[in-house]
Design an enzyme around this catalytic site. Structure first.
Site, PDB file in Angstrom:
ATOM      1  N   TYR A  76       3.515  -0.865 -14.473  1.00 20.20           N
ATOM      2  CA  TYR A  76       3.155  -0.123 -13.268  1.00 20.20           C
ATOM      3  C   TYR A  76       2.142   0.976 -13.580  1.00 20.20           C
ATOM      4  CZ  TYR A  76       3.681   2.285  -8.799  1.00 20.20           C
ATOM      5  OH  TYR A  76       3.429   2.875  -7.575  1.00 20.20           O
ATOM      6  N   SER A  83       1.521  -3.140  -6.145  1.00 21.08           N
ATOM      7  CA  SER A  83       1.090  -1.871  -5.589  1.00 21.08           C
ATOM      8  C   SER A  83       0.136  -1.195  -6.569  1.00 21.08           C
ATOM      9  CB  SER A  83       2.310  -1.005  -5.263  1.00 21.08           C
ATOM     10  OG  SER A  83       1.955   0.093  -4.469  1.00 21.08           O
ATOM     11  N   HIS A  88       5.190  -4.091   2.402  1.00 20.61           N
ATOM     12  CA  HIS A  88       4.864  -3.763   1.024  1.00 20.61           C
ATOM     13  C   HIS A  88       5.896  -4.312   0.039  1.00 20.61           C
ATOM     14  CE1 HIS A  88       2.360  -1.643  -1.771  1.00 20.61           C
ATOM     15  NE2 HIS A  88       3.362  -0.907  -2.238  1.00 20.61           N
TER      16      HIS A  88
END
Length: 710
Positions: free
Chosen positions: A481, A561, A680
Site C-alpha cells: 500500500y 486505492s 471503493h
C-alpha cells in the site's frame, strides 16, 4: 469515548466506431482522443481521454460496455473459473463473529453464517443470552449492496443509529431504531460521510458530521467541502437540526465528533484533509450555553482522545514522539506547560490506546506485528497481554469502569478469533473461534527484510504452503500500500488461502509512506519523497527474484486505492520486471486527483500539482497516466474499478486503461473490469467479492502459466 461505533463486522470519448482496433494479439474498443491540454507552471500536459470523466454520457457508457465485453470475452473460455469460484466459496463459508460491545446490560456483535452478503448485527441480554437480530442488511437489497457502515448504540443499549450506504458509496443515511422491538423511528439523516452518530447520555439526540447536499445528479463526482457538525433531536426533521460547529476559515477541514463516557463533554476533531495532525475542541454539555473551547489549538501533531476522569483527559499523540506517546491534559490547567507524559515513546509504534478498568491498553506495532501492553492511569507498567502468535489484534473497547474487554486476533492463516480479556485477572479466553474447511498447519509465514535503493530495510511477510522449493518457479503475488500512514499487518483472507493452495506465495511489504514504524516512516514516503515508496516496492520484487522465490514470468503485483497508484507507477517505471499487474481502484491521474469528491483531502499526502511547482514536477514524474509510453511492452494487466466509486473517481482507471491499451506494444492483454453497483470496496457483498476474486485468479492462472490444483 462514545463516538460513532463501528462494530468489527467480519467480513476491491466515446466510441468513434464500434469496430475494434488491434494491438498485437488483442483488440480493444476504439476510443477517440480529444484536444484537451492543460498548462502547469509552463508545462503543457495533454489529456486526450478527459471525456471519460463524464461517467453518465452515452459515449462513456458505450465505452464501459465495450470494455466489459472485451474482459468477459477474455474470461469466458477459461474453464477453471467455475472450479475456482466453488473452491473460494468453500473456503469463505465459515461462521464469523465480531468483538462484542456492551451497552447497558446488552451485548452487540456481528455474526455472519458464512456466505451472507452482509453481516447481520445481533444483541443479547448478558454475554450468554439469547441472540436477537438488531439489523440484517441482507434484507434491505436483493443484491446485497446496502451495507452497514457504522453502528452507534446509546449508553443504555435501548436505541441504535445505523449508518447505511448503498452500492459502495461513501454517502450514507443514518436511521434510528429501537433495540428491543426493532421498530424504526421516523428520524433519517442524509448527506453524511465518514462517521456516524454520537449520542447524548439521555438518548434525546445525537451529534453527526455532514455536508451540504451535492447538485442533483452529481453526488458521485462533485467535490465535498465545508463539513459541519450538527445536533439532531429525536422526533424532529433533519431540516431543524442545529449546526453546532463549522470551520468557515478552511473548506478542507474534516470533522469528527464524540461524547465522553459519562456524557459530559463533546469532543470535536478537526484535521486538514488526510494529514495525521489535528486540533481538538471541547464543549461542556452540562452547561447548555457553554461555548466550544480549543483544547488543542494548533495542528503540530496527531492528538487522539483516549478517555477521561472528570477534567483529566488522556490523549495519544505524536507531539515530539514519532512513534506516539500518552499524555494527560487537565481542563482546569490546559496550558501546555501543565501537560504530563504518562506513557513515553518507545522504539515500537504506539498504534492505539483504550481506557478500560482504569487501565490503559496500549497496542504497539513491532516490525509490523502487534504487541499489547497494560499501564495504570499514572503510567505504571502492569504487564502484557499474551497473544496466541504473531499477528494482528484489534478491539479492546469498553468504558473506564468495565472489568472486561474483547479483542480479535488474526494472521495470514488464522481467521478472526474473538477473545475475552478479564482485566481483573489479566487472563484471556477464547470467546468465538471459527471452524474451517482447511488446515492452517499446511502453511507457514516468515518475515524477511529487504534493502531498498537507499539502504532502508523494508519488512516483508511471506506466506506459502509448506515444502516450498526455491527454484524461481513459484507464482507470487506481491502486495503493498505505502501511503497515508496505513500499516499493513498480518491479516486473514480466504482468497489468499486459495492462492497458497495453488502453490502460490503471498508476499506483503510494509513500504515507506505507511505507518509500520511511526510518523517518520510515513513522512519518508509522502509528497516530494513519494518515489521512495516505488523504489521500496521494486526492491522487494527484485529480492524475491534474486532469492529464487519467483521469477519475472511468475510475479504478479497487486494493490488498491493508493496501492493501485503504487502498482500503476511501478508498472510504468519497470514494465519488464513483472509478469502481471493488478491495480485496483487506483489514483492514476495524479494531476487531477483533487478535482473530484474528497480527493482534495489527499493534497496533504501527495502535494498539490496545481498550486505548488515543485510538487507538480515530482508528481508528474510518477503519475501512472502520464508516464505510460507508446510502443512499450507492458505486462498482462487487469485494472479493476467500480461505477459507484466516489472515493477514487473511476475515471482514473478509465483513462489509464484507454491510454495503456493504446500504448501496449506487447502481446499481453490490458483489461479493465468495471463492477456495477459497487464503490471503493467497502461494503461489497460477498457474491461480488467472489466473482471478482474468481476472475482475478483465473486471469493469473492463465497469464502466469500455472497448473491449477482444483
Amino acid at each position: 469515548m462514545r463516538a460513532a461505533t463501528v462494530l468489527l463486522l467480519v467480513s476491491t470519448f466515446g466510441l468513434a466506431a464500434q469496430q475494434p482496433r488491434s494491438s498485437t494479439m488483442f483488440s480493444y474498443p476504439k476510443a477517440h482522443t480529444g484536444p484537451q491540454t492543460d498548462t502547469y507552471f509552463g508545462t503543457k500536459v495533454a489529456d486526450p481521454f478527459r471525456w471519460l470523466e463524464d461517467l453518465d454520457s452515452p459515449e462513456t457508457r458505450a465505452w464501459i460496455d465495450a470494455e466489459n465485453k472485451v474482459t468477459a470475452d477474455y474470461l469466458a473460455p477459461l474453464t477453471t473459473r467455475p472450479a475456482i469460484q466453488k473452491r473460494l466459496e468453500q473456503i469463505v463459508n465459515f461462521e464469523r463473529y465480531g468483538s462484542p460491545e456492551k451497552h447497558g446490560s446488552r451485548y452487540f456483535y456481528g455474526h455472519n453464517t458464512g456466505l451472507q452478503n452482509q453481516t447481520p448485527v445481533y444483541w443479547a441480554e448478558g454475554l450468554t443470552g439469547e441472540p436477537h437480530i438488531l439489523i440484517d442488511p441482507n434484507t434491505l437489497a436483493k443484491d446485497g449492496t446496502i451495507a452497514l457502515n457504522s453502528l452507534s448504540i446509546t449508553d443504555d443499549g435501548t436505541l441504535a443509529a445505523t449508518a447505511l450506504a448503498e452500492a459502495g458509496s461513501d454517502w450514507q443515511k443514518i436511521h434510528v431504531r429501537e433495540v428491543a422491538t426493532g421498530r424504526e423511528l421516523p428520524d433519517v439523516i442524509q448527506w453524511t460521510k465518514f462517521g456516524g452518530a454520537a449520542w447524548l447520555l439521555d438518548n434525546s439526540g445525537f451529534f453527526y458530521g455532514g455536508y451540504d447536499a451535492p447538485p442533483d445528479g452529481d453526488a458521485l463526482k462533485a467535490t465535498n467541502y465545508f463539513m459541519k457538525i450538527f445536533f439532531h433531536k429525536l422526533g424532529t426533521p433533519q431540516s431543524e437540526d442545529k449546526m453546532i460547529f463549522e470551520r468557515k476559515d478552511d473548506k478542507e477541514i474534516f470533522l469528527g465528533t464524540g461524547v465522553t463516557d459519562e456524557g459530559r463533554y463533546l469532543i470535536v476533531y478537526q484535521g486538514k484533509g488526510t494529514s495525521p495532525n489535528n486540533v481538538l475542541a471541547i464543549k461542556d454539555l452540562s452547561h447548555p450555553d457553554a461555548k466550544i473551547l480549543n483544547l488543542i489549538d494548533k495542528p503540530d501533531a496527531a492528538y487522539s482522545p483516549i478517555g477521561n476522569n472528570g477534567t483529566r483527559f488522556w490523549l495519544l499523540t505524536t507531539l515530539d514522539a514519532s512513534n506516539g506517546k500518552v499524555i494527560e491534559v487537565d481542563l482546569e490547567h490546559p496550558e501546555r506547560e501543565y501537560w504530563k507524559t504518562i506513557v513515553p515513546e518507545s522504539k515500537s509504534k504506539l498504534e492505539s490506546v483504550t481506557l478500560v478498568h482504569r487501565t490503559l491498553i496500549a497496542n504497539y506495532l513491532t516490525d509490523a506485528r502487534n504487541e499489547v501492553k497494560l499501564f495504570s492511569e499514572e503510567g505504571k507498567p502492569l504487564g502484557t497481554v499474551e497473544l496466541p502468535g504473531v499477528g494482528t489484534v484489534g478491539g479492546f473497547g469498553g468504558k473506564r469502569e468495565d472489568t472486561e474487554t474483547f479483542y480479535t486476533f488474526t494472521n495470514f492463516t488464522t481467521p478472526g478469533t474473538v477473545y475475552r480479556l478479564d482485566l481483573a485477572t489479566g487472563k484471556s479466553s477464547i470467546y468465538r473461534e471459527p471452524k474451517l474447511s482447511f488446515q492452517p498447519a499446511e502453511f507457514e509465514t516468515k518475515q524477511v527484510f529487504v534493502t531498498s535503493k537507499d539502504g532502508t530495510k523494508i519488512p516483508v511477510f511471506l506466506s506459502y504452503k509448506k515444502g516450498l522449493k526455491l527454484d524461481g518457479n513459484n507464482p507470487t503475488i506481491l502486495y503493498a500500500y505505502g501511503g497515508f500512514g496505513v500499516s499493513l499487518t498480518p491479516a486473514f483472507s480466504s482468497s489468499r488461502i486459495f492462492w497458497m493452495q495453488q502453490g502460490g506465495i503471498y508476499a506483503q511489504a510494509g513500504l515507506r509512506g505507511g505507518g509500520e514504524y511511526g510518523e517518520t516512516w510515513h513522512e519518508a514516503g509522502m509528497k516530494l519523497k513519494k518515489q521512495n515508496v516505488f523504489d521500496d516496492f521494486i526492491a522487494c520484487a527484485e529480492w524475491l527474484i534474486a532469492n529464487k522465490y519467483t521469477s519475472t514470468p511468475k510475479l504478479a503485483i497487486q494493490g488498491g486505492s493508493n496501492g493501485g497508484l503504487l502498482v500503476g507507477a511501478v508498472t510504468t517505471q519497470r514494465p519488464e520486471l513483472f509478469g502481471a499487474t493488478l491495480p485496483a481502484v487506483g489514483v492514476m491521474d495524479m494531476l487531477r486527483f483533487d478535482k473530484f469528491t474528497v480527493g482534495w483531502g489527499w493534497k496533504q499526502e501527495y502535494g498539490s500539482p496545481s498550486e505548488d511547482e515543485a510538487e507538480f514536477h515530482a508528481i508528474y514524474k510518477y503519475s501512472p497516466l502520464h508516464t505510460l509510453k507508446p510502443g512499450t511492452k507492458y505486462p498482462a494487466t487487469m485494472i479493476t474499478t467500480a461505477d459507484h466509486d466516489d472515493r477514487v473517481f473511476p475515471a482514473h482507471s478509465f483513462k489509464f486503461a484507454a491510454q495503456m491499451q493504446a500504448d501496449q506494444a506487447g502481446p499481453a492483454p490490458v483489461l479493465i473490469r468495471i463492477e456495477t453497483r459497487a464503490g471503493h470496496g467497502g461494503g461489497m457483498p460477498i457474491t461480488k467479492q467472489l466473482e471478482m476474486s474468481t476472475d482475478i485468479y483465473a486471469f493469473l492462472i492463465k497469464e502466469l502459466k500455472m497448473t491449477p490444483q482444483l
